[in-house]
Design a protein around this motif. Structure first.
Motif, PDB file in Angstrom:
ATOM      1  N   GLN A   1      96.544  19.385  20.314  1.00 40.18           N
ATOM      2  CA  GLN A   1      96.103  20.439  21.212  1.00 40.18           C
ATOM      3  C   GLN A   1      94.990  21.276  20.572  1.00 40.18           C
ATOM      4  OE1 GLN A   1      99.181  23.221  22.217  1.00 40.18           O
ATOM      5  NE2 GLN A   1      98.111  24.012  24.003  1.00 40.18           N
ATOM      6  N   THR A   2      95.182  21.600  19.307  1.00 37.89           N
ATOM      7  CA  THR A   2      94.173  22.393  18.597  1.00 37.89           C
ATOM      8  C   THR A   2      92.862  21.614  18.491  1.00 37.89           C
ATOM      9  OG1 THR A   2      95.909  23.498  17.339  1.00 37.89           O
ATOM     10  CG2 THR A   2      93.685  23.620  16.447  1.00 37.89           C
TER      11      THR A   2
ATOM     12  N   GLN B   1      91.041  21.767  21.719  1.00 34.69           N
ATOM     13  CA  GLN B   1      90.434  23.078  21.924  1.00 34.69           C
ATOM     14  C   GLN B   1      89.153  23.222  21.110  1.00 34.69           C
ATOM     15  OE1 GLN B   1      93.593  25.774  20.902  1.00 34.69           O
ATOM     16  NE2 GLN B   1      94.532  25.704  22.933  1.00 34.69           N
TER      17      GLN B   1
ATOM     18  N   SER C   1      86.431  21.180  22.719  1.00 33.13           N
ATOM     19  CA  SER C   1      85.934  21.845  23.917  1.00 33.13           C
ATOM     20  C   SER C   1      85.004  23.003  23.562  1.00 33.13           C
ATOM     21  CB  SER C   1      87.112  22.346  24.744  1.00 33.13           C
ATOM     22  OG  SER C   1      86.667  23.049  25.872  1.00 33.13           O
TER      23      SER C   1
END
Length: 102
Positions: free
Chosen positions: A73-74, A77, A80
């Protein structure tokens, strides 16, 4: 009369011999019983250690899965955010997709 004295003496020795056998038998029984109890306790301890090791292994696997999910998930992020920064620089320089030629 002397014959009875020898018989009495023999009976007394025999009685002492039987008593000694009983004591030895009791001691051997107690030793065997103690050995059995010790073996049972050892097996219980080994089983308990196995259970604890399995539980620790399960918790470690869960923690690893959670860490992997967090890192994924990190990473997404960060990717992105980096893409947003690249798009911002491109737009500033006029080479981005949002700029239309006039």
């Amino acid at each position: 009369m002397q014959t009875f004295g020898f018989i009495y003496k023999d009976i007394k020795q025999f009685s002492h011999f039987i008593s000694s056998l009983r004591k030895m038998s009791s001691t051997q029984f107690n030793a065997g019983e103690t050995h059995g109890r010790t073996q049972a306790k050892t097996e219980q301890l080994v089983d308990s250690c196995k259970d604890a090791a399995n539980a620790a292994s399960d918790r470690s696997a869960q923690a690893a899965d959670q860490s992997a999910g967090f890192l994924q998930q990190t990473g997404e992020q960060v990717k992105s955010m980096a893409q947003g920064a690249i798009d911002g620089v491109k737009n500033t320089l006029g080479v981005g997709d949002n700029n239309t030629k006039k």
